[in-house]
Design a protein around this motif. Structure first.
Motif, PDB file in Angstrom:
ATOM      1  N   MET A  51       0.827  -1.201   0.000  1.00 40.78           N
ATOM      2  CA  MET A  51       0.000   0.000   0.000  1.00 40.78           C
ATOM      3  C   MET A  51       0.861   1.250   0.000  1.00 40.78           C
ATOM      4  O   MET A  51       0.556   2.253  -0.657  1.00 40.78           O
ATOM      5  CB  MET A  51      -0.916  -0.016   1.230  1.00 40.78           C
ATOM      6  N   LEU A  52       1.969   1.218   0.742  1.00 40.19           N
ATOM      7  CA  LEU A  52       2.886   2.369   0.771  1.00 40.19           C
ATOM      8  C   LEU A  52       3.490   2.590  -0.614  1.00 40.19           C
ATOM      9  O   LEU A  52       3.554   3.727  -1.098  1.00 40.19           O
ATOM     10  CB  LEU A  52       3.994   2.135   1.797  1.00 40.19           C
ATOM     11  N   LEU A  53       3.912   1.516  -1.267  1.00 41.10           N
ATOM     12  CA  LEU A  53       4.486   1.638  -2.605  1.00 41.10           C
ATOM     13  C   LEU A  53       3.468   2.216  -3.590  1.00 41.10           C
ATOM     14  O   LEU A  53       3.808   3.067  -4.417  1.00 41.10           O
ATOM     15  CB  LEU A  53       4.951   0.262  -3.101  1.00 41.10           C
ATOM     16  N   ARG A  54       2.242   1.770  -3.510  1.00 41.36           N
ATOM     17  CA  ARG A  54       1.199   2.273  -4.401  1.00 41.36           C
ATOM     18  C   ARG A  54       0.961   3.768  -4.156  1.00 41.36           C
ATOM     19  O   ARG A  54       0.794   4.542  -5.095  1.00 41.36           O
ATOM     20  CB  ARG A  54      -0.106   1.500  -4.199  1.00 41.36           C
ATOM     21  N   ALA A  55       0.942   4.161  -2.875  1.00 39.41           N
ATOM     22  CA  ALA A  55       0.729   5.569  -2.545  1.00 39.41           C
ATOM     23  C   ALA A  55       1.857   6.437  -3.087  1.00 39.41           C
ATOM     24  O   ALA A  55       1.625   7.509  -3.657  1.00 39.41           O
ATOM     25  CB  ALA A  55       0.616   5.737  -1.029  1.00 39.41           C
ATOM     26  N   VAL A  56       3.099   5.970  -2.924  1.00 39.26           N
ATOM     27  CA  VAL A  56       4.248   6.722  -3.431  1.00 39.26           C
ATOM     28  C   VAL A  56       4.190   6.808  -4.953  1.00 39.26           C
ATOM     29  O   VAL A  56       4.409   7.873  -5.541  1.00 39.26           O
ATOM     30  CB  VAL A  56       5.571   6.061  -2.977  1.00 39.26           C
ATOM     31  N   ALA A  57       3.887   5.684  -5.610  1.00 40.26           N
ATOM     32  CA  ALA A  57       3.826   5.664  -7.071  1.00 40.26           C
ATOM     33  C   ALA A  57       2.747   6.617  -7.595  1.00 40.26           C
ATOM     34  O   ALA A  57       2.964   7.339  -8.572  1.00 40.26           O
ATOM     35  CB  ALA A  57       3.553   4.242  -7.563  1.00 40.26           C
ATOM     36  N   GLU A  58       1.600   6.633  -6.929  1.00 41.70           N
ATOM     37  CA  GLU A  58       0.508   7.506  -7.383  1.00 41.70           C
ATOM     38  C   GLU A  58       0.854   8.978  -7.178  1.00 41.70           C
ATOM     39  O   GLU A  58       0.495   9.825  -7.999  1.00 41.70           O
ATOM     40  CB  GLU A  58      -0.779   7.146  -6.648  1.00 41.70           C
ATOM     41  N   GLU A  59       1.559   9.290  -6.089  1.00 37.39           N
ATOM     42  CA  GLU A  59       1.975  10.673  -5.866  1.00 37.39           C
ATOM     43  C   GLU A  59       2.991  11.105  -6.925  1.00 37.39           C
ATOM     44  O   GLU A  59       2.954  12.225  -7.433  1.00 37.39           O
ATOM     45  CB  GLU A  59       2.588  10.823  -4.466  1.00 37.39           C
ATOM     46  N   VAL A  60       3.923  10.219  -7.241  1.00 32.89           N
ATOM     47  CA  VAL A  60       4.949  10.527  -8.231  1.00 32.89           C
ATOM     48  C   VAL A  60       4.334  10.724  -9.618  1.00 32.89           C
ATOM     49  O   VAL A  60       4.682  11.655 -10.349  1.00 32.89           O
ATOM     50  CB  VAL A  60       6.009   9.403  -8.266  1.00 32.89           C
ATOM     51  N   LEU A  61       3.401   9.847  -9.978  1.00 29.46           N
ATOM     52  CA  LEU A  61       2.770   9.918 -11.297  1.00 29.46           C
ATOM     53  C   LEU A  61       1.716  11.021 -11.384  1.00 29.46           C
ATOM     54  O   LEU A  61       1.389  11.492 -12.468  1.00 29.46           O
ATOM     55  CB  LEU A  61       2.118   8.580 -11.642  1.00 29.46           C
ATOM     56  N   GLY A  62       1.164  11.400 -10.226  1.00 27.93           N
ATOM     57  CA  GLY A  62       0.109  12.407 -10.221  1.00 27.93           C
ATOM     58  C   GLY A  62      -1.225  11.861 -10.692  1.00 27.93           C
ATOM     59  O   GLY A  62      -2.103  12.602 -11.120  1.00 27.93           O
ATOM     60  N   ARG A  63      -1.391  10.550 -10.583  1.00 22.79           N
ATOM     61  CA  ARG A  63      -2.634   9.892 -11.003  1.00 22.79           C
ATOM     62  C   ARG A  63      -2.682   8.502 -10.391  1.00 22.79           C
ATOM     63  O   ARG A  63      -1.655   7.977  -9.938  1.00 22.79           O
ATOM     64  CB  ARG A  63      -2.681   9.764 -12.526  1.00 22.79           C
ATOM     65  N   PRO A  64      -3.859   7.864 -10.371  1.00 24.04           N
ATOM     66  CA  PRO A  64      -3.940   6.481  -9.885  1.00 24.04           C
ATOM     67  C   PRO A  64      -3.189   5.550 -10.830  1.00 24.04           C
ATOM     68  O   PRO A  64      -3.148   5.788 -12.041  1.00 24.04           O
ATOM     69  CB  PRO A  64      -5.445   6.181  -9.899  1.00 24.04           C
ATOM     70  N   ILE A  65      -2.569   4.520 -10.295  1.00 22.23           N
ATOM     71  CA  ILE A  65      -1.888   3.572 -11.172  1.00 22.23           C
ATOM     72  C   ILE A  65      -2.927   2.617 -11.752  1.00 22.23           C
ATOM     73  O   ILE A  65      -3.938   2.307 -11.132  1.00 22.23           O
ATOM     74  CB  ILE A  65      -0.783   2.787 -10.431  1.00 22.23           C
ATOM     75  N   SER A  66      -2.675   2.153 -12.962  1.00 23.37           N
ATOM     76  CA  SER A  66      -3.609   1.273 -13.645  1.00 23.37           C
ATOM     77  C   SER A  66      -3.494  -0.148 -13.081  1.00 23.37           C
ATOM     78  O   SER A  66      -2.510  -0.484 -12.407  1.00 23.37           O
ATOM     79  CB  SER A  66      -3.296   1.258 -15.144  1.00 23.37           C
ATOM     80  N   PRO A  67      -4.477  -1.010 -13.355  1.00 26.16           N
ATOM     81  CA  PRO A  67      -4.395  -2.397 -12.894  1.00 26.16           C
ATOM     82  C   PRO A  67      -3.132  -3.110 -13.384  1.00 26.16           C
ATOM     83  O   PRO A  67      -2.524  -3.884 -12.646  1.00 26.16           O
ATOM     84  CB  PRO A  67      -5.660  -3.037 -13.481  1.00 26.16           C
TER      85      PRO A  67
END
Length: 278
Positions: free
Chosen positions: A1-17
């Motif tokens: 969950m932490l990795l997903r949160a960091v990735a989404e902040e970096v990308l500026g959008r939700p990550i895709s499936p």
């Protein structure tokens, strides 16, 4: 969950499936690699495994390395850029050895991080998750206070989602969370930031000079209608305090001489130079 949160902040959008699948696979492989090498897993291992993935075989599907690599390219390259530029030296390696929760006070000074962009939210998310897990695994737990001085940074970021999740175990690990918001009216309804506030058992409301802010505080904390004019006219150093479902009451905040000096933030605004005095 932490990795997903960091990735989404970096990308500026939700990550895709598909990006999520590549990230999960890289995460599992990075942990396996770290155990095999007897080292602490870091985000660099995850990035490496997104660029050079292992084939994913399960009872549901088989995904070759080329496909996984393509799914994870955007996430991997943006994470790589972030740990090498925006947050270089901050989240790319294991925790510094001299940072220990057993000390009386641990301070993370994030004042030099830009307020715009994801850097601040990411660091706050990492700090909270690191601290919560350290306390959860500690053999001799001690009561700990986690204080977020500028909690408005949580409002529009995925950090609130992670911190709210970590709050679920706070009682079990002896953790008390403190969040300081300046304007409740700035918090969008239905967000994780709003949920964090509503889940707080103790609330202190200081003077709100603007009517919308005072009304928002009354609505947010289910205060009596009579609290509205009180909040608008609270004297400096006083607040309206509510504990659980009890009726709110007015409290005077007293500071010692030392606390007064330590919390003085007006010095740069009112101090005069020697030349000006002359």
């Amino acid at each position: 969950m932490l990795l997903r949160a960091v990735a989404e902040e970096v990308l500026g959008r939700p990550i895709s499936p598909r990006e999520g699948k590549a990230l999960r696979t890289a995460h599992r492989r990075a942990l396996k690699d770290a155990r095999a090498q007897s080292i602490t897993p870091t985000i660099r291992l995850v990035i490496n495994r997104m660029i050079d993935p292992a084939e994913e075989n399960s009872s549901y599907l088989e995904i070759d390395k080329t496909t996984l690599r393509e799914w994870g390219y955007d996430v991997a390259f943006e994470l790589e850029r972030f740990v090498e530029e925006d947050l270089a030296g901050m989240i790319d390696n294991e925790t510094t050895k001299d940072v220990k929760l057993k000390d009386g006070l641990t301070v993370f000074d994030v004042s030099q991080l830009p307020e715009n962009g994801p850097a601040l939210a990411i660091v706050m998310t990492v700090i909270n998750t690191w601290m919560t897990n350290r306390l959860f695994k500690a053999k001799n737990r001690r009561q700990t206070h986690f204080v977020v001085e500028e909690a408005w940074h949580l409002v529009q970021t995925s950090a609130a989602k992670v911190i709210r999740r970590n709050q679920k175990v706070s009682r079990a690990i002896g953790l008390s969370n403190w969040f300081f918001f300046h304007h409740v009216s700035d918090i969008p309804a239905g967000t994780d930031a709003e949920a964090i506030i509503k889940e707080c058992d103790t609330v202190l409301v200081y003077q709100q000079k603007k009517a919308p802010d005072a009304r928002a505080a009354v609505d947010m904390f289910d205060l009596p209608a009579s609290s509205y004019p009180t909040i608008l006219n609270l004297a400096t150093g006083t607040c309206l305090m509510k504990i659980g479902n009890e009726a709110p009451f007015e409290v005077k905040h007293l500071r010692s001489d030392v606390e007064t000096i330590l919390t003085d933030t007006d010095k740069a605004l009112v101090a005069r130079t020697t030349s000006e005095k002359e």
